[in-house]
Write an enzyme that holds these catalytic residues in place. Structure first.
Site, mmCIF file in Angstrom:
data_model
loop_
_atom_site.group_PDB
_atom_site.id
_atom_site.type_symbol
_atom_site.label_atom_id
_atom_site.label_comp_id
_atom_site.label_asym_id
_atom_site.label_seq_id
_atom_site.Cartn_x
_atom_site.Cartn_y
_atom_site.Cartn_z
ATOM 1 N N TRP A 1 0.832 -1.212 0.000
ATOM 2 C CA TRP A 1 0.000 0.000 0.000
ATOM 3 C C TRP A 1 0.858 1.249 0.000
ATOM 4 O O TRP A 1 0.532 2.233 -0.677
ATOM 5 C CB TRP A 1 -0.995 -0.023 1.157
ATOM 6 C CG TRP A 1 -1.918 -1.199 1.082
ATOM 7 C CD1 TRP A 1 -2.033 -2.211 1.993
ATOM 8 C CD2 TRP A 1 -2.821 -1.540 0.015
ATOM 9 N NE1 TRP A 1 -2.955 -3.131 1.560
ATOM 10 C CE2 TRP A 1 -3.454 -2.755 0.353
ATOM 11 C CE3 TRP A 1 -3.153 -0.926 -1.200
ATOM 12 C CZ2 TRP A 1 -4.406 -3.373 -0.462
ATOM 13 C CZ3 TRP A 1 -4.096 -1.537 -2.016
ATOM 14 C CH2 TRP A 1 -4.708 -2.740 -1.657
ATOM 15 N N ASP B 1 -1.911 6.529 6.309
ATOM 16 C CA ASP B 1 -2.931 5.586 5.843
ATOM 17 C C ASP B 1 -3.198 4.619 6.994
ATOM 18 O O ASP B 1 -2.380 3.769 7.311
ATOM 19 C CB ASP B 1 -2.399 4.846 4.605
ATOM 20 C CG ASP B 1 -3.348 3.745 4.117
ATOM 21 O OD1 ASP B 1 -4.416 3.545 4.734
ATOM 22 O OD2 ASP B 1 -3.000 3.085 3.115
ATOM 23 N N LYS C 1 -12.068 -2.192 6.342
ATOM 24 C CA LYS C 1 -11.177 -2.994 7.178
ATOM 25 C C LYS C 1 -11.624 -2.974 8.643
ATOM 26 O O LYS C 1 -11.457 -3.960 9.339
ATOM 27 C CB LYS C 1 -9.738 -2.497 7.079
ATOM 28 C CG LYS C 1 -9.186 -2.434 5.661
ATOM 29 C CD LYS C 1 -8.688 -3.762 5.155
ATOM 30 C CE LYS C 1 -8.404 -3.792 3.658
ATOM 31 N NZ LYS C 1 -7.655 -2.665 3.118
HETATM 32 C C1 LIG Z 1 -6.963 -2.240 1.824
HETATM 33 C C2 LIG Z 1 -5.992 -1.155 1.986
HETATM 34 C C3 LIG Z 1 -5.882 -0.111 1.040
HETATM 35 C C4 LIG Z 1 -6.699 -0.069 -0.223
HETATM 36 O O1 LIG Z 1 -7.991 0.272 0.063
HETATM 37 P P1 LIG Z 1 -9.091 0.472 -1.093
HETATM 38 O O2 LIG Z 1 -10.234 0.992 -0.297
HETATM 39 O O3 LIG Z 1 -9.323 -0.876 -1.693
HETATM 40 O O4 LIG Z 1 -8.572 1.437 -2.065
HETATM 41 C C5 LIG Z 1 -4.968 0.883 1.285
HETATM 42 N N1 LIG Z 1 -4.199 0.871 2.379
HETATM 43 C C6 LIG Z 1 -4.270 -0.110 3.306
HETATM 44 C C7 LIG Z 1 -3.396 -0.063 4.507
HETATM 45 C C8 LIG Z 1 -5.170 -1.150 3.138
HETATM 46 O O5 LIG Z 1 -5.247 -2.131 4.049
#
Ligand SMILES: *Cc1c(COP(=O)(O)O)cnc(C)c1O
Length: 355
Positions: free
Chosen positions: A100, A167, A191
């Protein structure tokens, strides 16, 4: 009976949230209308949006501190680009701790210079780099708090004078941090908060408006702030379910309570992985282990079939590791009960017994 759901994302949500959400799809607030067939400008939905934004700030301890919460679309993946559009004038610093982060760097490079302050790519991201420096002349520093795929998590964040962007898709609302150290936090809902389709962005307003480029409206945080996260039609259902989850978390006792439970779950599983000779954790340093996603493998490959059979019989779902790591990954997000982790631990013991 419901399965023990260790899926990495979309992932488990509290059962009572699912029940309330399903009721609202048929009859929302006793309106004799569905949540998803009424105007997003109706008072009933505007209240949902306001409550979701307020609860997000409250859980992070960021009310009345100059932050705004937004529920946007495009996933965390669009934030990779939006962050750069809104904050990157010349140069930004990124810590590369996994897939990511790597993707975030790729998007930012479309708009300016990116300095990778450190990377654990050399070891397939099985550790969190430390001891790097962030120079004062960058526009911001970006990191990923929890690496969903590799099972590492940052337990310390660097002290820096530049805006701190993170993030937190896979560990938002899972632990207590001093969130006021961060200037921008984003997290895809699926998540730890709700269904796929909305992304929470919490941004300190004073860091915006500093770049010289023209920002397209949909990518401009200031536009979304000025329209109270209703610039265009929001993802009404994902926002509603996220709001219900945030209420659930509050009633449970908030982030500090869930953190204790999350610690308990992680300790339960990791201690068995460490004890059981048939299993090995993927992460190199124990201090870098994630409390959300535990990655591990069998020490004897020929046991894969019997282990998978035991898992199936126990009603365990979503334990396959990501293809870039292999093995197994147990995602233990907020809504996963301790009992499910105990069932998983019992399967590890069961394999040892029959092997
Ligand atoms: C799943 C995830 C993403 C991507 O998320 P999307 O909503 O599918 O764009 C980005 N960063 C992390 C840490 C993730 O776990």
């Amino acid at each position: 009976m419901k399965k023990h759901n260790f899926s990495a994302g979309p992932c488990i949500l509290p059962q009572e949230v699912l029940k309330k959400a399903s009721e609202a799809v048929i009859n929302f607030n006793g309106l004799d209308l569905s949540l998803i067939e009424i105007s997003h400008r109706s008072k009933d939905f505007v209240d949902v949006m306001e409550q979701a934004r307020e609860l997000a700030l409250e859980h992070l301890g960021l009310q009345n501190k100059g932050y705004k919460a937004l529920f946007l679309q495009g996933g965390a993946s669009l934030e990779f680009l939006m962050v750069a559009f809104n904050l990157l004038e010349k140069k930004a610093a990124y810590l590369n701790t996994g897939t990511w982060s790597d993707k975030a760097i790729k998007e930012a490079r479309l708009l300016g210079e990116v300095v990778e302050v450190a990377s654990s790519k050399d070891a397939n991201f099985n550790y969190i780099p430390k001891g790097y420096t962030i120079s004062n002349d960058v526009d911001y520093f970006h990191c990923t708090s929890n690496n969903t795929i590799f099972g590492t998590q940052m337990h310390e964040f660097p002290e820096t004078t530049v805006p701190l962007v993170c993030d937190m898709s896979s560990d938002i609302f899972s632990r207590v941090l001093d969130f006021s150290k961060f200037d921008l936090i984003y997290a895809g809902a699926q998540k730890n908060m709700g269904p796929a389709g909305t992304t929470l962005v919490v941004v300190k307003e004073e860091i915006l408006g500093q770049v010289s480029r023209k920002i397209p409206s949909m990518l401009d945080y200031s536009v979304h702030i000025s329209k109270d996260s209703m610039f265009n039609t929001p993802a009404v259902f994902p926002v509603y379910v996220s709001m219900l989850t945030l209420v659930w978390l509050k009633e449970l006792g908030g982030v500090s309570t869930i953190e204790k439970i999350n610690k308990q779950k992680a300790a339960l599983l990791y201690s068995e992985i460490d004890r059981n000779p048939l299993f090995q954790g993927f992460v190199a340093n124990k201090e870098d282990r994630s409390k959300m996603n535990a990655t591990f493998n069998l020490t004897r490959a020929e046991l894969k079939e019997p282990f998978d059979t035991i898992l199936k019989t126990a009603g365990i779902n979503g334990l396959n590791g990501h293809r870039s790591v292999g093995g197994y990954r147990a995602s233990m997000y907020n809504a996963l009960p301790v009992e499910s982790v105990q069932v998983l631990v019992d399967t590890l013991k069961e394999l040892e017994r029959i092997a």
